[in-house]
Design a protein around this motif. Structure first.
Motif, PDB file in Angstrom:
ATOM      1  N   VAL A  52       0.822  -1.213   0.000  1.00 58.49           N
ATOM      2  CA  VAL A  52       0.000   0.000   0.000  1.00 58.49           C
ATOM      3  C   VAL A  52       0.853   1.259   0.000  1.00 58.49           C
ATOM      4  O   VAL A  52       0.613   2.177  -0.795  1.00 58.49           O
ATOM      5  N   THR A  53       1.865   1.311   0.858  1.00 55.23           N
ATOM      6  CA  THR A  53       2.685   2.528   0.929  1.00 55.23           C
ATOM      7  C   THR A  53       3.470   2.743  -0.363  1.00 55.23           C
ATOM      8  O   THR A  53       3.646   3.877  -0.794  1.00 55.23           O
ATOM      9  N   PHE A  54       3.927   1.659  -0.978  1.00 51.81           N
ATOM     10  CA  PHE A  54       4.609   1.751  -2.277  1.00 51.81           C
ATOM     11  C   PHE A  54       3.657   2.360  -3.309  1.00 51.81           C
ATOM     12  O   PHE A  54       4.019   3.256  -4.057  1.00 51.81           O
ATOM     13  N   GLY A  55       2.423   1.890  -3.326  1.00 52.16           N
ATOM     14  CA  GLY A  55       1.431   2.395  -4.269  1.00 52.16           C
ATOM     15  C   GLY A  55       1.066   3.848  -4.041  1.00 52.16           C
ATOM     16  O   GLY A  55       0.882   4.610  -5.000  1.00 52.16           O
ATOM     17  N   ILE A  56       0.972   4.255  -2.771  1.00 50.48           N
ATOM     18  CA  ILE A  56       0.641   5.648  -2.453  1.00 50.48           C
ATOM     19  C   ILE A  56       1.727   6.582  -2.979  1.00 50.48           C
ATOM     20  O   ILE A  56       1.445   7.569  -3.658  1.00 50.48           O
ATOM     21  N   VAL A  57       2.978   6.258  -2.681  1.00 47.07           N
ATOM     22  CA  VAL A  57       4.094   7.123  -3.083  1.00 47.07           C
ATOM     23  C   VAL A  57       4.220   7.179  -4.604  1.00 47.07           C
ATOM     24  O   VAL A  57       4.378   8.253  -5.186  1.00 47.07           O
ATOM     25  N   GLY A  68      14.293  14.417 -11.931  1.00 43.96           N
ATOM     26  CA  GLY A  68      15.403  14.688 -11.032  1.00 43.96           C
ATOM     27  C   GLY A  68      15.028  15.349  -9.712  1.00 43.96           C
ATOM     28  O   GLY A  68      15.838  16.081  -9.154  1.00 43.96           O
ATOM     29  N   HIS A  69      13.857  15.090  -9.195  1.00 44.18           N
ATOM     30  CA  HIS A  69      13.436  15.681  -7.920  1.00 44.18           C
ATOM     31  C   HIS A  69      13.997  14.896  -6.738  1.00 44.18           C
ATOM     32  O   HIS A  69      14.429  13.759  -6.869  1.00 44.18           O
ATOM     33  N   THR A  70      13.958  15.505  -5.559  1.00 45.15           N
ATOM     34  CA  THR A  70      14.319  14.848  -4.308  1.00 45.15           C
ATOM     35  C   THR A  70      13.061  14.747  -3.455  1.00 45.15           C
ATOM     36  O   THR A  70      12.341  15.724  -3.281  1.00 45.15           O
ATOM     37  N   LEU A  71      12.814  13.564  -2.899  1.00 44.31           N
ATOM     38  CA  LEU A  71      11.624  13.302  -2.100  1.00 44.31           C
ATOM     39  C   LEU A  71      12.027  13.056  -0.659  1.00 44.31           C
ATOM     40  O   LEU A  71      12.874  12.208  -0.385  1.00 44.31           O
ATOM     41  N   PHE A  72      11.439  13.799   0.276  1.00 45.43           N
ATOM     42  CA  PHE A  72      11.653  13.601   1.708  1.00 45.43           C
ATOM     43  C   PHE A  72      10.454  12.832   2.244  1.00 45.43           C
ATOM     44  O   PHE A  72       9.313  13.267   2.069  1.00 45.43           O
ATOM     45  N   MET A  73      10.722  11.683   2.887  1.00 41.93           N
ATOM     46  CA  MET A  73       9.650  10.796   3.323  1.00 41.93           C
ATOM     47  C   MET A  73       9.750  10.443   4.790  1.00 41.93           C
ATOM     48  O   MET A  73      10.838  10.351   5.352  1.00 41.93           O
ATOM     49  N   LYS A  81      12.909  -1.306  -1.417  1.00 38.54           N
ATOM     50  CA  LYS A  81      12.345  -1.552  -2.750  1.00 38.54           C
ATOM     51  C   LYS A  81      11.812  -0.259  -3.372  1.00 38.54           C
ATOM     52  O   LYS A  81      12.010   0.001  -4.557  1.00 38.54           O
ATOM     53  N   LEU A  82      11.162   0.574  -2.571  1.00 41.31           N
ATOM     54  CA  LEU A  82      10.627   1.846  -3.062  1.00 41.31           C
ATOM     55  C   LEU A  82      11.746   2.794  -3.459  1.00 41.31           C
ATOM     56  O   LEU A  82      11.682   3.447  -4.501  1.00 41.31           O
ATOM     57  N   VAL A  83      12.800   2.868  -2.654  1.00 37.19           N
ATOM     58  CA  VAL A  83      13.930   3.752  -2.961  1.00 37.19           C
ATOM     59  C   VAL A  83      14.606   3.325  -4.262  1.00 37.19           C
ATOM     60  O   VAL A  83      14.954   4.170  -5.090  1.00 37.19           O
ATOM     61  N   ASN A  89      13.771   5.880 -11.522  1.00 36.22           N
ATOM     62  CA  ASN A  89      12.967   6.900 -12.200  1.00 36.22           C
ATOM     63  C   ASN A  89      13.488   8.315 -11.942  1.00 36.22           C
ATOM     64  O   ASN A  89      12.736   9.290 -12.033  1.00 36.22           O
ATOM     65  N   LYS A  90      14.778   8.426 -11.588  1.00 36.83           N
ATOM     66  CA  LYS A  90      15.484   9.696 -11.386  1.00 36.83           C
ATOM     67  C   LYS A  90      14.893  10.556 -10.274  1.00 36.83           C
ATOM     68  O   LYS A  90      14.806  11.772 -10.380  1.00 36.83           O
ATOM     69  N   ILE A  91      14.491   9.911  -9.181  1.00 37.51           N
ATOM     70  CA  ILE A  91      14.033  10.624  -7.985  1.00 37.51           C
ATOM     71  C   ILE A  91      14.891  10.147  -6.826  1.00 37.51           C
ATOM     72  O   ILE A  91      14.949   8.947  -6.537  1.00 37.51           O
ATOM     73  N   THR A  92      15.597  11.077  -6.186  1.00 35.20           N
ATOM     74  CA  THR A  92      16.386  10.717  -5.009  1.00 35.20           C
ATOM     75  C   THR A  92      15.502  10.805  -3.782  1.00 35.20           C
ATOM     76  O   THR A  92      14.496  11.516  -3.766  1.00 35.20           O
ATOM     77  N   ASN A  93      15.896  10.086  -2.732  1.00 30.18           N
ATOM     78  CA  ASN A  93      15.064   9.955  -1.547  1.00 30.18           C
ATOM     79  C   ASN A  93      15.868  10.262  -0.295  1.00 30.18           C
ATOM     80  O   ASN A  93      17.016   9.865  -0.181  1.00 30.18           O
ATOM     81  N   VAL A  94      15.228  10.945   0.654  1.00 26.23           N
ATOM     82  CA  VAL A  94      15.824  11.218   1.948  1.00 26.23           C
ATOM     83  C   VAL A  94      14.807  10.809   3.006  1.00 26.23           C
ATOM     84  O   VAL A  94      13.639  11.187   2.924  1.00 26.23           O
ATOM     85  N   GLY A  95      15.243  10.026   3.981  1.00 21.74           N
ATOM     86  CA  GLY A  95      14.341   9.620   5.049  1.00 21.74           C
ATOM     87  C   GLY A  95      14.908   8.462   5.839  1.00 21.74           C
ATOM     88  O   GLY A  95      15.895   7.843   5.452  1.00 21.74           O
ATOM     89  N   THR A  96      14.280   8.171   6.961  1.00 20.71           N
ATOM     90  CA  THR A  96      14.696   7.053   7.797  1.00 20.71           C
ATOM     91  C   THR A  96      13.997   5.779   7.347  1.00 20.71           C
ATOM     92  O   THR A  96      12.948   5.818   6.712  1.00 20.71           O
TER      93      THR A  96
END
Length: 116
Positions: A52-57, A68-73, A81-83, A89-96
């Protein structure tokens, strides 16, 4: 969002000051502007074989793939798997990352991080 009227998808959250309301999943810019949202309508609002959380994001971010966006989660949504999918898809991720998240690789969980 506070809502006291009749709705089939109204949520009851006892820990909140306003106990009844409508649940939203929101994608916001760094200065607080709403970019995209999903209204939670009960079980089956977002269906994805990866969870579900994978689908929401992925549903919230689909218009921003390849840009090339950055996503804070929050750690509720974050998974390895989501990261990997977002990075492809050229989106970087920041989060715990939650240690008890299903399908986390053992090498990621056992990694020793340096303190600053």
């Amino acid at each position: 969002m506070l809502w006291r009227g009749r709705l089939t998808f109204r949520q009851y959250i006892p820990s909140k000051a306003h106990k009844y309301g409508i649940k939203f999943y929101e994608l916001c810019s760094s200065d607080g502007f709403l970019l995209n949202f999903i209204i939670y309508k009960g079980k089956g609002t977002v269906v994805d074989e990866n969870g579900v959380t994978f689908g929401i994001v992925t549903k919230l971010m689909q218009n921003y793939f390849g840009k090339g966006h950055t996503l804070f989660m929050d750690n509720f949504y974050n998974s390895v798997k989501l990261v990997q999918y977002l990075y492809a898809n050229k989106i970087t991720n920041v989060g715990t990352l939650r240690k008890n998240r299903k399908d986390n690789p053992k090498d990621v969980l056992n990694a020793k991080l340096k303190k600053r």
